[in-house]
Enzyme design. Structure first.
Site, PDB file in Angstrom:
ATOM      1  N   PHE A 181       0.848  -1.203   0.000  1.00  0.00           N
ATOM      2  CA  PHE A 181       0.000   0.000   0.000  1.00  0.00           C
ATOM      3  C   PHE A 181       0.883   1.252   0.000  1.00  0.00           C
ATOM      4  O   PHE A 181       2.074   1.194   0.323  1.00  0.00           O
ATOM      5  CB  PHE A 181      -0.926  -0.031   1.212  1.00  0.00           C
ATOM      6  CG  PHE A 181      -1.938   1.077   1.241  1.00  0.00           C
ATOM      7  CD1 PHE A 181      -2.887   1.196   0.245  1.00  0.00           C
ATOM      8  CD2 PHE A 181      -1.942   2.008   2.276  1.00  0.00           C
ATOM      9  CE1 PHE A 181      -3.820   2.217   0.270  1.00  0.00           C
ATOM     10  CE2 PHE A 181      -2.868   3.026   2.314  1.00  0.00           C
ATOM     11  CZ  PHE A 181      -3.817   3.138   1.306  1.00  0.00           C
ATOM     12  N   ASN A 183       1.564   3.732   1.823  1.00  0.00           N
ATOM     13  CA  ASN A 183       2.356   4.213   2.954  1.00  0.00           C
ATOM     14  C   ASN A 183       3.236   3.128   3.576  1.00  0.00           C
ATOM     15  O   ASN A 183       3.794   3.327   4.647  1.00  0.00           O
ATOM     16  CB  ASN A 183       1.452   4.823   4.032  1.00  0.00           C
ATOM     17  CG  ASN A 183       0.457   3.826   4.609  1.00  0.00           C
ATOM     18  OD1 ASN A 183       0.499   2.634   4.291  1.00  0.00           O
ATOM     19  ND2 ASN A 183      -0.437   4.307   5.453  1.00  0.00           N
ATOM     20  N   LYS A 184       3.371   1.982   2.905  1.00  0.00           N
ATOM     21  CA  LYS A 184       4.168   0.889   3.449  1.00  0.00           C
ATOM     22  C   LYS A 184       5.650   1.046   3.068  1.00  0.00           C
ATOM     23  O   LYS A 184       6.014   1.891   2.270  1.00  0.00           O
ATOM     24  CB  LYS A 184       3.631  -0.461   2.951  1.00  0.00           C
ATOM     25  CG  LYS A 184       2.235  -0.804   3.483  1.00  0.00           C
ATOM     26  CD  LYS A 184       2.250  -0.968   4.992  1.00  0.00           C
ATOM     27  CE  LYS A 184       0.968  -1.552   5.547  1.00  0.00           C
ATOM     28  NZ  LYS A 184      -0.201  -0.706   5.404  1.00  0.00           N
ATOM     29  N   ASN A 185       6.492   0.187   3.648  1.00  0.00           N
ATOM     30  CA  ASN A 185       7.926   0.247   3.358  1.00  0.00           C
ATOM     31  C   ASN A 185       8.211   0.061   1.874  1.00  0.00           C
ATOM     32  O   ASN A 185       9.133   0.662   1.325  1.00  0.00           O
ATOM     33  CB  ASN A 185       8.682  -0.834   4.141  1.00  0.00           C
ATOM     34  CG  ASN A 185       8.608  -0.636   5.637  1.00  0.00           C
ATOM     35  OD1 ASN A 185       7.719  -1.193   6.283  1.00  0.00           O
ATOM     36  ND2 ASN A 185       9.511   0.139   6.195  1.00  0.00           N
ATOM     37  N   ILE A 186       7.465  -0.832   1.246  1.00  0.00           N
ATOM     38  CA  ILE A 186       7.494  -0.990  -0.213  1.00  0.00           C
ATOM     39  C   ILE A 186       6.160  -0.459  -0.725  1.00  0.00           C
ATOM     40  O   ILE A 186       5.104  -0.952  -0.332  1.00  0.00           O
ATOM     41  CB  ILE A 186       7.639  -2.461  -0.630  1.00  0.00           C
ATOM     42  CG1 ILE A 186       8.925  -3.059  -0.057  1.00  0.00           C
ATOM     43  CG2 ILE A 186       7.618  -2.605  -2.155  1.00  0.00           C
ATOM     44  CD1 ILE A 186       9.015  -4.559  -0.219  1.00  0.00           C
TER      45      ILE A 186
END
Length: 378
Positions: A181, A183-186
């Site tokens: 998603f 706002n995730k790290n990836i």
């Protein structure tokens, strides 16, 4: 509101743009060669045998439950302090989510003792969520699973490349699920990944993600097949190559990004030390973590006080969030709630999430800490 310091920032540059352009120029936009490459690279980096690219982490959790034959009448133990998808996916297969408390204010992962209390003859699986990229007690969870013949699905959406006793999160249980998603790290906007060390599980999920079809359109277009059969009822849970191409760029950046986040967390621990009235979860954890978010828990607080402090920080130009509203309190799950979850209920009312991303400077972290100290003391 335009924040001086936002909650997160995308780690994007021209490389992601060029990846999109390259995919557009290839004229193959749906699931294809870049999706396959992303599966292989992600699995290798995560210490797993197989990777399966999925439309999102919720879909990955859903297909994991299906592949592990969790069905109506079964019970699945889940944390309440998690994004609602962890519990929603249990209902997708007709099973019952059984909510467990967290370990403590210092450890926001699922309580081992509460898991033990919640096991019944109908329990078929456990879904631990690795909060902020810090591992649940997987040694204990896997021991419980072995004793009671349970399946373990790791909700590792917070933890790409995070480690537990030398293993990557997501590679320890039967299945690991990840989110891409925005706002995730990836970040690929939407998207996710499922990893497993079982060829049987991976092959079953590959069928389920695409209508139960035995071959994909890319395989047929490449001449590897000309027809297909439909061997099970499935879904359209595929990732596309536009997102997969972005994901490959993000994966290349991930190790360096996580190293920078580790430094940001060290700055936070130094800057927050001595501020009275707060608890810093996972403060004494030293295994490598993705540091997806930076949670703190207010002492002797409720949601009214927490929200007032958030407003003070917002007035200083600092964006914050809450991770998460307790899932067992949502109206849709009231029929499944059996008793209180005191630690979860306290934390969900007293937790606030500070900005966390690799580009944060030491000066910005100091400013956040100083603003928090003033906000807490008022």
């Amino acid at each position: 509101m335009n924040y001086k310091i936002p909650l997160f920032k995308l780690n994007f540059d021209d490389a992601e743009t060029q990846s999109v352009v390259k995919t557009l120029e290839s004229q193959w936009l749906s699931m294809g060669p870049q999706s396959v490459e992303l599966e292989e690279v992600f699995a290798q980096m995560s210490g797993a045998k197989r990777g399966v690219a999925i439309a999102n982490c919720t879909a990955a959790l859903h297909l994991a439950l299906m592949a592990l034959d969790i069905k109506e009448g079964d019970e699945v133990i889940v944390p309440s302090l998690t994004f609602v998808a962890t519990a929603n996916c249990v209902r997708y297969v007709g099973a019952t989510p059984v909510f467990a408390d967290i370990t403590s204010r210092e450890d926001l992962t699922i309580s081992i003792e509460d898991i033990k209390r919640k096991i019944t003859p109908r329990t078929k699986a456990i879904i631990p969520m690795h909060f902020a990229g810090y591992a649940a007690d997987m040694e204990a969870i896997m021991s419980i699973a072995k004793e009671h013949n349970l399946k373990v699905i790791e909700d590792a959406c917070h933890g790409p490349l995070s480690e537990y006793q030398g293993k990557k999160l997501g590679s320890i249980g039967d299945v690991g699920c990840f989110s891409f998603f925005s706002n995730k790290n990836i970040s690929t906007g939407e998207g996710g990944m499922l990893i497993t060390n079982s060829d049987e599980i991976a092959d079953k999920i590959k069928l389920l993600r695409s209508h139960g079809m035995t071959t994909m359109s890319y395989q047929r277009a490449s001449g590897h097949a000309t027809t297909y059969d439909v061997v099970s009822s499935g879904f359209n849970y595929r990732m596309d190559d536009l997102r997969a191409g972005i994901g490959l760029v993000q994966l290349q950046k991930l190790p360096a990004d996580l190293e920078k986040r580790s430094q940001v967390r060290k700055w936070y621990l130094e800057a927050l030390e001595g501020i009275e009235g707060i608890t810093i979860p996972f403060k004494d954890r030293h295994e490598f973590s993705s540091n997806y978010v930076m949670p703190i828990v207010l002492d002797n607080a409720d949601d009214t006080r927490r929200d007032a402090i958030r407003e003070r920080l917002h007035s200083c130009g600092i964006q914050t969030s809450v991770h998460y509203p307790a899932a067992h309190r949502f109206s849709v799950f009231q029929e499944y709630v059996d008793g209180e979850l005191p630690l979860t209920e306290y934390v969900t009312d007293a937790e606030l999430t500070l900005p966390m991303y690799a580009a944060l400077s030491k000066e910005e972290v100091s400013y956040i800490a100083e603003s928090l100290k003033k906000a807490v003391s008022e």
